[in-house]
Design a protein around this motif. Structure first.
Motif, PDB file in Angstrom:
ATOM      1  N   LEU A  11      30.694  -5.450  -0.490  1.00 23.96           N
ATOM      2  CA  LEU A  11      30.993  -4.308   0.144  1.00 23.96           C
ATOM      3  C   LEU A  11      30.175  -4.127   1.325  1.00 23.96           C
ATOM      4  O   LEU A  11      30.642  -3.422   2.178  1.00 23.96           O
ATOM      5  N   SER A  12      29.095  -4.783   1.538  1.00 25.25           N
ATOM      6  CA  SER A  12      28.426  -4.876   2.812  1.00 25.25           C
ATOM      7  C   SER A  12      28.983  -5.656   3.858  1.00 25.25           C
ATOM      8  O   SER A  12      29.282  -5.181   4.977  1.00 25.25           O
ATOM      9  N   LEU A  13      29.860  -6.785   3.468  1.00 21.57           N
ATOM     10  CA  LEU A  13      30.772  -7.735   4.371  1.00 21.57           C
ATOM     11  C   LEU A  13      31.926  -6.634   4.826  1.00 21.57           C
ATOM     12  O   LEU A  13      32.406  -6.751   6.002  1.00 21.57           O
ATOM     13  N   LEU A  14      32.405  -5.816   3.706  1.00 25.35           N
ATOM     14  CA  LEU A  14      33.629  -5.170   3.874  1.00 25.35           C
ATOM     15  C   LEU A  14      33.484  -3.885   4.934  1.00 25.35           C
ATOM     16  O   LEU A  14      34.193  -3.956   6.039  1.00 25.35           O
ATOM     17  N   VAL A  15      32.528  -3.333   4.843  1.00 28.66           N
ATOM     18  CA  VAL A  15      31.919  -2.277   5.608  1.00 28.66           C
ATOM     19  C   VAL A  15      31.673  -2.473   7.209  1.00 28.66           C
ATOM     20  O   VAL A  15      32.184  -2.261   8.370  1.00 28.66           O
ATOM     21  N   ALA A  16      31.188  -4.024   7.221  1.00 30.94           N
ATOM     22  CA  ALA A  16      30.595  -4.528   8.563  1.00 30.94           C
ATOM     23  C   ALA A  16      31.933  -5.018   9.204  1.00 30.94           C
ATOM     24  O   ALA A  16      32.020  -4.856  10.307  1.00 30.94           O
ATOM     25  N   ALA A  17      33.055  -5.649   8.267  1.00 29.99           N
ATOM     26  CA  ALA A  17      34.096  -6.118   9.013  1.00 29.99           C
ATOM     27  C   ALA A  17      35.068  -5.121   9.332  1.00 29.99           C
ATOM     28  O   ALA A  17      35.733  -5.217  10.612  1.00 29.99           O
ATOM     29  N   VAL A  18      35.047  -3.817   8.673  1.00 28.26           N
ATOM     30  CA  VAL A  18      35.952  -2.714   9.195  1.00 28.26           C
ATOM     31  C   VAL A  18      35.308  -1.877  10.126  1.00 28.26           C
ATOM     32  O   VAL A  18      36.067  -1.456  11.029  1.00 28.26           O
ATOM     33  N   MET A  19      34.115  -1.535   9.973  1.00 30.76           N
ATOM     34  CA  MET A  19      33.396  -0.554  10.805  1.00 30.76           C
ATOM     35  C   MET A  19      32.453  -1.162  11.834  1.00 30.76           C
ATOM     36  O   MET A  19      31.862  -0.217  12.763  1.00 30.76           O
ATOM     37  N   GLY A  20      31.787  -2.206  11.649  1.00 38.14           N
ATOM     38  CA  GLY A  20      30.753  -2.914  12.240  1.00 38.14           C
ATOM     39  C   GLY A  20      29.441  -2.402  11.845  1.00 38.14           C
ATOM     40  O   GLY A  20      29.397  -1.946  10.869  1.00 38.14           O
ATOM     41  N   ARG A  21      28.468  -2.861  12.372  1.00 36.17           N
ATOM     42  CA  ARG A  21      26.960  -2.552  11.906  1.00 36.17           C
ATOM     43  C   ARG A  21      26.256  -1.450  12.610  1.00 36.17           C
ATOM     44  O   ARG A  21      25.188  -1.704  12.863  1.00 36.17           O
ATOM     45  N   GLY A  22      27.080  -0.461  12.931  1.00 37.98           N
ATOM     46  CA  GLY A  22      26.483   0.672  13.545  1.00 37.98           C
ATOM     47  C   GLY A  22      25.842   1.833  12.628  1.00 37.98           C
ATOM     48  O   GLY A  22      25.725   1.360  11.645  1.00 37.98           O
ATOM     49  N   TRP A  23      25.903   3.026  12.984  1.00 38.82           N
ATOM     50  CA  TRP A  23      25.154   3.976  12.182  1.00 38.82           C
ATOM     51  C   TRP A  23      26.129   4.296  10.878  1.00 38.82           C
ATOM     52  O   TRP A  23      25.545   4.591   9.855  1.00 38.82           O
ATOM     53  N   PHE A  24      27.452   4.038  10.911  1.00 40.40           N
ATOM     54  CA  PHE A  24      28.248   4.351   9.914  1.00 40.40           C
ATOM     55  C   PHE A  24      28.037   3.121   8.886  1.00 40.40           C
ATOM     56  O   PHE A  24      28.218   3.488   7.606  1.00 40.40           O
ATOM     57  N   TYR A  25      27.756   1.895   9.089  1.00 46.35           N
ATOM     58  CA  TYR A  25      27.469   0.789   8.287  1.00 46.35           C
ATOM     59  C   TYR A  25      26.225   1.510   7.412  1.00 46.35           C
ATOM     60  O   TYR A  25      26.012   1.276   6.244  1.00 46.35           O
ATOM     61  N   PHE A  26      25.030   1.941   8.195  1.00 41.35           N
ATOM     62  CA  PHE A  26      23.986   1.972   7.520  1.00 41.35           C
ATOM     63  C   PHE A  26      24.148   3.302   6.522  1.00 41.35           C
ATOM     64  O   PHE A  26      23.284   3.597   5.582  1.00 41.35           O
ATOM     65  N   THR A  27      24.859   4.362   7.099  1.00 39.78           N
ATOM     66  CA  THR A  27      25.146   5.367   6.372  1.00 39.78           C
ATOM     67  C   THR A  27      25.632   4.980   4.986  1.00 39.78           C
ATOM     68  O   THR A  27      25.526   5.489   3.977  1.00 39.78           O
ATOM     69  N   THR A  28      26.914   4.321   5.116  1.00 37.13           N
ATOM     70  CA  THR A  28      27.648   3.793   4.009  1.00 37.13           C
ATOM     71  C   THR A  28      26.683   3.100   2.763  1.00 37.13           C
ATOM     72  O   THR A  28      26.895   3.365   1.696  1.00 37.13           O
ATOM     73  N   MET A  29      26.138   2.114   3.361  1.00 36.85           N
ATOM     74  CA  MET A  29      25.292   1.392   2.560  1.00 36.85           C
ATOM     75  C   MET A  29      24.047   2.268   1.969  1.00 36.85           C
ATOM     76  O   MET A  29      23.784   2.124   0.915  1.00 36.85           O
ATOM     77  N   GLY A  30      23.657   3.291   2.683  1.00 34.69           N
ATOM     78  CA  GLY A  30      22.777   4.084   2.051  1.00 34.69           C
ATOM     79  C   GLY A  30      23.254   5.078   0.784  1.00 34.69           C
ATOM     80  O   GLY A  30      22.668   5.084   0.115  1.00 34.69           O
ATOM     81  N   SER A  31      24.530   5.361   1.262  1.00 33.95           N
ATOM     82  CA  SER A  31      25.034   6.020   0.086  1.00 33.95           C
ATOM     83  C   SER A  31      25.608   5.248  -1.094  1.00 33.95           C
ATOM     84  O   SER A  31      25.661   5.536  -2.083  1.00 33.95           O
ATOM     85  N   VAL A  32      25.851   4.037  -0.751  1.00 36.07           N
ATOM     86  CA  VAL A  32      26.088   3.148  -1.779  1.00 36.07           C
ATOM     87  C   VAL A  32      24.749   2.816  -2.820  1.00 36.07           C
ATOM     88  O   VAL A  32      24.703   2.992  -3.837  1.00 36.07           O
ATOM     89  N   LEU A  33      23.772   2.614  -2.010  1.00 39.62           N
ATOM     90  CA  LEU A  33      22.582   2.487  -2.786  1.00 39.62           C
ATOM     91  C   LEU A  33      22.168   3.643  -3.608  1.00 39.62           C
ATOM     92  O   LEU A  33      21.671   3.345  -4.873  1.00 39.62           O
ATOM     93  N   LEU A  34      22.284   4.846  -3.174  1.00 40.52           N
ATOM     94  CA  LEU A  34      21.884   6.013  -3.805  1.00 40.52           C
ATOM     95  C   LEU A  34      22.900   6.001  -4.884  1.00 40.52           C
ATOM     96  O   LEU A  34      22.354   6.449  -5.985  1.00 40.52           O
ATOM     97  N   ALA A  35      24.232   6.123  -4.740  1.00 42.96           N
ATOM     98  CA  ALA A  35      25.220   6.349  -5.883  1.00 42.96           C
ATOM     99  C   ALA A  35      25.046   5.144  -6.894  1.00 42.96           C
ATOM    100  O   ALA A  35      24.975   5.412  -8.115  1.00 42.96           O
ATOM    101  N   LEU A  36      24.927   3.800  -6.539  1.00 40.33           N
ATOM    102  CA  LEU A  36      24.598   2.930  -7.558  1.00 40.33           C
ATOM    103  C   LEU A  36      23.354   2.926  -8.246  1.00 40.33           C
ATOM    104  O   LEU A  36      23.373   2.918  -9.591  1.00 40.33           O
ATOM    105  N   SER A  37      22.278   3.452  -7.758  1.00 43.72           N
ATOM    106  CA  SER A  37      20.913   3.671  -8.430  1.00 43.72           C
ATOM    107  C   SER A  37      21.276   5.029  -9.269  1.00 43.72           C
ATOM    108  O   SER A  37      20.655   4.968 -10.457  1.00 43.72           O
ATOM    109  N   LEU A  38      21.776   5.961  -8.896  1.00 41.98           N
ATOM    110  CA  LEU A  38      22.095   7.077  -9.726  1.00 41.98           C
ATOM    111  C   LEU A  38      23.130   7.100 -10.472  1.00 41.98           C
ATOM    112  O   LEU A  38      23.260   7.812 -11.848  1.00 41.98           O
ATOM    113  N   SER A  39      23.952   5.922 -10.638  1.00 42.34           N
ATOM    114  CA  SER A  39      25.019   5.412 -11.607  1.00 42.34           C
ATOM    115  C   SER A  39      24.576   5.361 -12.885  1.00 42.34           C
ATOM    116  O   SER A  39      24.983   5.540 -14.095  1.00 42.34           O
ATOM    117  N   ALA A  40      23.352   4.930 -13.056  1.00 40.63           N
ATOM    118  CA  ALA A  40      22.509   4.748 -14.438  1.00 40.63           C
ATOM    119  C   ALA A  40      22.232   6.111 -15.080  1.00 40.63           C
ATOM    120  O   ALA A  40      22.119   6.205 -16.186  1.00 40.63           O
TER     121      ALA A  40
END
Length: 622
Positions: A292-321
């Motif tokens: 997912l990190s590679l896909l977001v970087a490939a589509v959107m680059g490693r700017g603010w949106f990348y870190f926002t997306t990966m932050g939301s992924v971290l939160l959602a995955l952690s909370l998925s428990a």
């Protein structure tokens, strides 16, 4: 306000339960996060098995995910029917027990318990993997971060279903919206470039191809790993009772929304991986990044949106428990109601929760994370077995349910849908078990019968207790006799005086036992005549007997135990009441300032004693 009220929320009265019911919006994060976030690791789990094919392996991800989605749709329609048939909560355990028998129910229960524990572990682990992909410097601290997140989740869940849903709505919809944007932008770029989009970010070098062709065995392993994306689909059917009225309708709507979003996320992720030619990386390699990190970087680059997306992924995955935290306590309660688990799981806590289920899940998940060091790929092989075993038993049970419902309109169609579901998930279970057995699935296959044996042992215990305690005859008043009262007395004090006064009330056969060590200058003989016997004789009461036991090796507990057991054996048919004077301190830490011989003696008497030995605490409150 007490600290626990701030952290866990104020206690809720039983009459406030209705206010804790949730709607569709809260139901999606509470019961759907596990399924939705599987888009973050399901396709990657499948691709990881195709690494030997190099970049060529990416060509197979869309067909594999498509097959999984077909299976997902079949299971979805099956569980919609389960919710309608069991509006009181139709988890695999309930359905299998009522329709297939106790054995099948216990099999489903064991599989589900393992599945929920792994759900919590995998969700947290995958979330931390997303974090370490974005910030590689945190990779050495993976396990510590996992345990911290687990603790936070446990605390949040102790606040109750409604508060949990409110807390998780924003992270859930941030996760969904950011991934949908990535998929939408990625599809647009791929289509506009004729199917050959150029990655915005720098991609890692292509992996070398070590295997020339995709074999059936490798395909089976990739498919079974990708099936991890289907876990969590059953959660809504287990938690129907958490919804407000009309429960079944709201639960069905929630399940439909969850599955529709999951289909888009899974297929979109797989299609983008193929279009951009992005292969999964080996998690043991330095600089590892998730798919997912590679896909977001490939589509959107490693700017603010990348870190926002990966932050939301971290939160959602952690909370998925949280899906496990929502369902595991309900499952353990249902099992405990049939006496197959300790009755403590039936008790409701201060926030109308089955709190002991949360405690158990937290502890077991922590053990799993520690054993596997918080690495997602090490947990995936154990993951899908329990889920698909539960799926199969639930759907087979529903076939029997419809067969019994002769007056139900359209039962033939319902039987067909659930039958297809049982067949499809059963075949998948065999594929997963065969392909993942040596990779770790044997652990799950071994744990299931062990858990069943434990549950049968618990049932046997409760059955024996019920048989022994059941006595509907009137109270028997024959052969009533005062007990022999034994009071251990180290010295004469206000505590021992209180015990002696109570002992005199109980019986005329009173024995004061003093264990005398050679290190003591004197026993209690000096106070015996003046402070004990003289007042008793003045009142004309029965005199207690002083028993002094010499202890050359300074042992106290053993001589007392030997004497009490001797008294009990020499007086068959009589009760022996042991009165234990005990100092009760104001603060818990003050216990460390006093010896705990009373507690040890009490424990030994309970363990080594029998029905005729009665232990009575005589507390003195400071």
């Amino acid at each position: 306000m007490a600290i626990q009220d701030v952290v866990f929320g104020k206690p809720l009265a039983s009459t406030e339960e209705r206010a804790e019911h949730i709607g569709v919006a809260a139901g999606i994060p509470i019961f759907g996060l596990d399924a939705l976030t599987s888009a973050a690791y399901g396709p990657e789990a499948a691709l990881a098995l195709l690494i030997p094919l190099g970049v060529y392996g990416v060509q197979y991800i869309v067909p594999i995910i498509s097959a999984i989605l077909i299976l997902l749709v079949i299971v979805f329609f099956s569980y919609r029917q389960t919710i309608a048939a069991y509006p009181g909560g139709g988890g695999s355990y309930t359905v299998a027990t009522e329709n297939l028998g106790v054995g099948a129910g216990l099999l489903a229960a064991a599989a589900l318990m393992i599945d929920y524990i792994l759900t919590a572990a995998v969700g947290i682990s995958a979330g931390v993997t997303a974090l370490t992909s974005a910030v590689p410097g945190l990779q050495p601290h993976t396990l510590l971060i996992c345990l911290i997140i687990l603790t936070i989740l446990a605390v949040i869940n102790m606040r109750g279903v409604k508060d949990t849903g409110t807390a998780f709505i924003a992270p859930t919809f941030l996760f969904i919206s950011t991934l949908l944007i990535v998929i939408g932008v990625g599809v647009y770029k791929a289509v506009s470039t004729g199917g050959h989009p150029i990655p915005v970010g720098v991609m890692p070098p292509a992996l070398p191809q070590t295997v020339k062709y995709l074999g059936i065995w490798m395909l089976m392993k990739a498919f079974s790993s990708g099936c991890a994306a289907m876990t969590g689909v059953e959660a809504v059917s287990n938690g129907v009772m958490a919804f407000g009225e009309p429960r079944a309708k709201r639960a069905q709507i929630t399940l439909s929304i969850i599955v529709c979003i999951l289909i888009v996320l899974l297929f979109g992720t797989a299609w983008l991986a193929k279009s951009y030619g992005i292969m999964a990386m080996n998690p043991d390699e330095t600089g590892y990044q998730s798919l997912l990190s590679l896909l977001v970087a490939a589509v959107m680059g490693r700017g603010w949106f990348y870190f926002t997306t990966m932050g939301s992924v971290l939160l959602a995955l952690s909370l998925s428990a949280n899906t496990a935290f929502a369902d595991f306590p309900r499952l353990t309660r249902a099992i405990a109601m049939h006496d197959y688990l300790p009755h403590v799981f039936i008790l409701r806590g201060r926030r109308l929760l089955f709190s002991h289920g949360i405690y158990a899940l937290t502890g077991l998940t922590a053990i799993i994370l520690i054993l596997f060091k918080g690495v997602t790929d090490r947990l995936i092989p154990l993951y899908a077995i329990g889920a698909f075993l539960a799926f199969t038993l639930s759907q087979a049970g529903m076939v029997i349910h419809w067969q019994k419902s002769e007056s139900h309109k359209g039962r033939a169609w319902h039987m067909f849908v659930n039958g297809i579901g049982a067949f499809a998930t059963g075949c998948t279970l065999l594929v997963v078990l065969a392909s993942k057995f040596m990779a770790g699935a044997w652990v799950t296959a071994l744990l299931v019968p062990i858990l069943i044996l434990i549950m049968l042992g618990v049932k046997s215990h409760y059955k024996r207790i019920n048989n022994e305690m059941r006595d509907m005859a009137p109270v028997s008043l024959d052969n009533l006799e005062q007990p022999i009262v034994v009071i251990p007395m180290a010295s004469w004090s206000r505590i021992t005086e209180k015990a002696l006064r109570f002992g005199i009330l109980l019986s005329k056969d009173l024995k004061i036992v003093h264990v005398h060590s050679e290190e003591e200058e004197h026993g209690i003989e000096e106070e015996w005549d003046s402070k004990i016997l003289a007042p008793i004789r003045a009142k004309g009461m029965a005199e207690p007997e002083l028993v002094t036991i010499p202890s050359n090796f300074r042992f106290i507990i053993t001589p007392l135990m030997d004497y009490i057991l001797k008294i009990e054996s020499e007086n068959p048919g009589r009760k022996v009441a042991v009165l234990l004077p005990e100092l009760v301190v104001r603060h818990w830490w003050e216990n460390a300032l006093h010896n705990q011989r009373v507690q040890v003696l009490k424990l030994l008497l309970l363990v080594r004693g029998n029905q005729r030995i009665v232990v009575v605490n005589i507390p003195w409150y400071l």
